[in-house]
Design an enzyme around this catalytic site. Structure first.
Site, PDB file in Angstrom:
ATOM      1  N   CYS A  85      -1.848  -2.977   0.852  1.00 22.77           N
ATOM      2  CA  CYS A  85      -2.777  -2.914  -0.265  1.00 22.77           C
ATOM      3  C   CYS A  85      -2.878  -1.464  -0.706  1.00 22.77           C
ATOM      4  O   CYS A  85      -3.333  -0.615   0.073  1.00 22.77           O
ATOM      5  CB  CYS A  85      -4.143  -3.465   0.126  1.00 22.77           C
ATOM      6  SG  CYS A  85      -5.353  -3.429  -1.211  1.00 22.77           S
ATOM      7  N   HIS A  87      -4.624  -0.029  -3.443  1.00 17.71           N
ATOM      8  CA  HIS A  87      -5.979   0.469  -3.719  1.00 17.71           C
ATOM      9  C   HIS A  87      -6.776   0.554  -2.424  1.00 17.71           C
ATOM     10  O   HIS A  87      -7.573   1.486  -2.236  1.00 17.71           O
ATOM     11  CB  HIS A  87      -6.691  -0.441  -4.741  1.00 17.71           C
ATOM     12  CG  HIS A  87      -7.583  -1.479  -4.124  1.00 17.71           C
ATOM     13  ND1 HIS A  87      -7.150  -2.760  -3.851  1.00 17.71           N
ATOM     14  CD2 HIS A  87      -8.867  -1.409  -3.690  1.00 17.71           C
ATOM     15  CE1 HIS A  87      -8.131  -3.436  -3.284  1.00 17.71           C
ATOM     16  NE2 HIS A  87      -9.189  -2.659  -3.188  1.00 17.71           N
ATOM     17  N   CYS A 235      -3.508  -1.925  -9.308  1.00 16.16           N
ATOM     18  CA  CYS A 235      -2.822  -2.588  -8.189  1.00 16.16           C
ATOM     19  C   CYS A 235      -1.690  -1.728  -7.633  1.00 16.16           C
ATOM     20  O   CYS A 235      -0.615  -1.634  -8.235  1.00 16.16           O
ATOM     21  CB  CYS A 235      -2.294  -3.958  -8.573  1.00 16.16           C
ATOM     22  SG  CYS A 235      -1.548  -4.867  -7.185  1.00 16.16           S
ATOM     23  N   GLY A 236      -1.936  -1.129  -6.471  1.00 15.80           N
ATOM     24  CA  GLY A 236      -0.945  -0.209  -5.896  1.00 15.80           C
ATOM     25  C   GLY A 236       0.356  -0.867  -5.504  1.00 15.80           C
ATOM     26  O   GLY A 236       1.438  -0.352  -5.807  1.00 15.80           O
TER      27      GLY A 236
END
Length: 310
Positions: A85, A87, A235-236
């Site tokens: 994830c 973020h 969204c990383g």
């Protein structure tokens, strides 16, 4: 259970410091699998209402196997345990800085998808160097019932994505409900047809792109997460998949910086270097802010101890 909440570009992260059941030992991928099965109700209770909120991602701190890492972490939302994830990693780094566990500079963090690096610039600004990301399939066509035919790319950035550019619906806040409905239907169609990763991995995120500037170097996205909520941040891991697609198409060069804007207007700065396996090593720079330090209580007689599930 002690937690610290933050948001990264608007997207919430809840870091679990202690009080969660022990997942045991072994690779983080195995511990993540245990979390997804044996502790399904436990992890969902952390992020579901009334304790949590829509779109919240949990970050469970666990001991790393790699001794060079400052911590291990397993991410999850209401819909799934996640491989990585972006973020959440920015939020985790800012949280660790807030706690005094790390300072500025480079630090390694172990995730189920692999080891990532964070470069802490100050109390709010972090650059994540993600695992190698790749485009798997280009120009995939899928017939989405009630919506029509869409064409996009399948890519991996720590999670599995279907990326559609340009979006058939304008990527604007007024269209969030329509974009959500289309994205849910698209993901269902993809998974019904078993369109996904090389080894049958299902698509868990869908991204639609629209213009935010004059070139591909600045675009706006809408990202559907596994819990069917939209990502408030750009969204990383989705940005990592985006970089892999743009690089494979020859649209963005190594070291070139681009800006990715979210549906709410928050931004990340992105770039990449070539990976060793034909993909890209993405770098994602964003800001996060600590917003709460709390103790969660799970009363045995609370009818919503495990969250509100409708």
């Amino acid at each position: 259970m002690h937690v610290i909440d933050s948001h990264t570009a608007g997207e919430p992260t809840r870091v679990i410091l202690d009080g969660f059941p022990d997942l045991g030992s072994g690779p983080l991928s195995e511990r993540a699998a245990r979390l997804a099965t044996r502790f399904y109700d436990d992890y969902r209770a952390v992020v579901l209402e009334p304790r949590g909120q829509v779109a919240m991602v949990g970050a469970l701190l666990v001991p790393p196997l790699d001794p060079t890492c400052v911590t291990g972490v397993i991410y999850f939302d209401v819909g799934a345990v996640l491989g990585m994830c972006g973020h959440g990693t920015i939020g985790l780094a800012v949280t660790l800085y807030h706690m005094g566990r790390i300072g500025t500079g480079l630090h390694r963090i172990e995730t189920p998808a692999g080891v990532v690096t964070v470069d802490v610039e100050d109390e709010s600004t972090v650059t994540v160097t993600n695992i190698e990301s790749r485009r798997v399939k280009a120009g995939v066509t899928v017939d989405v019932p009630d919506f029509g035919v869409l064409t996009g790319d399948v890519a991996y950035g720590g999670n599995w994505f279907f990326l559609v550019d340009p979006s058939p619906i304008p990527v604007a806040p007024d269209n969030i409900r329509a974009l959500t409905d289309l994205a849910v239907a698209t993901r269902t169609a993809l998974n019904t047809l078993k369109i996904g990763g090389e080894n049958g991995e299902p698509v868990d995120h869908v991204i639609f792109y629209g213009p935010a500037g004059d070139t591909v170097a600045h675009s706006r996205n809408f990202v559907l997460c596994p819990d069917d909520a939209y990502d408030r941040s750009p969204c990383g891991t989705g940005c990592s998949a985006r970089l892999a697609c743009l690089a494979a198409a020859g649209q963005v060069g190594e070291g070139q910086e681009i800006v990715q804007e979210s549906i709410i207007g928050s931004t990340y700065r992105l770039s990449y270097r070539a990976g060793q396996k034909g993909g890209v090593i993405p770098s994602i720079t964003g800001k996060a802010y600590v917003i709460s330090v709390a103790e969660l209580v799970f009363h045995p007689e609370d009818p919503f101890r495990n969250g509100i599930v409708l």
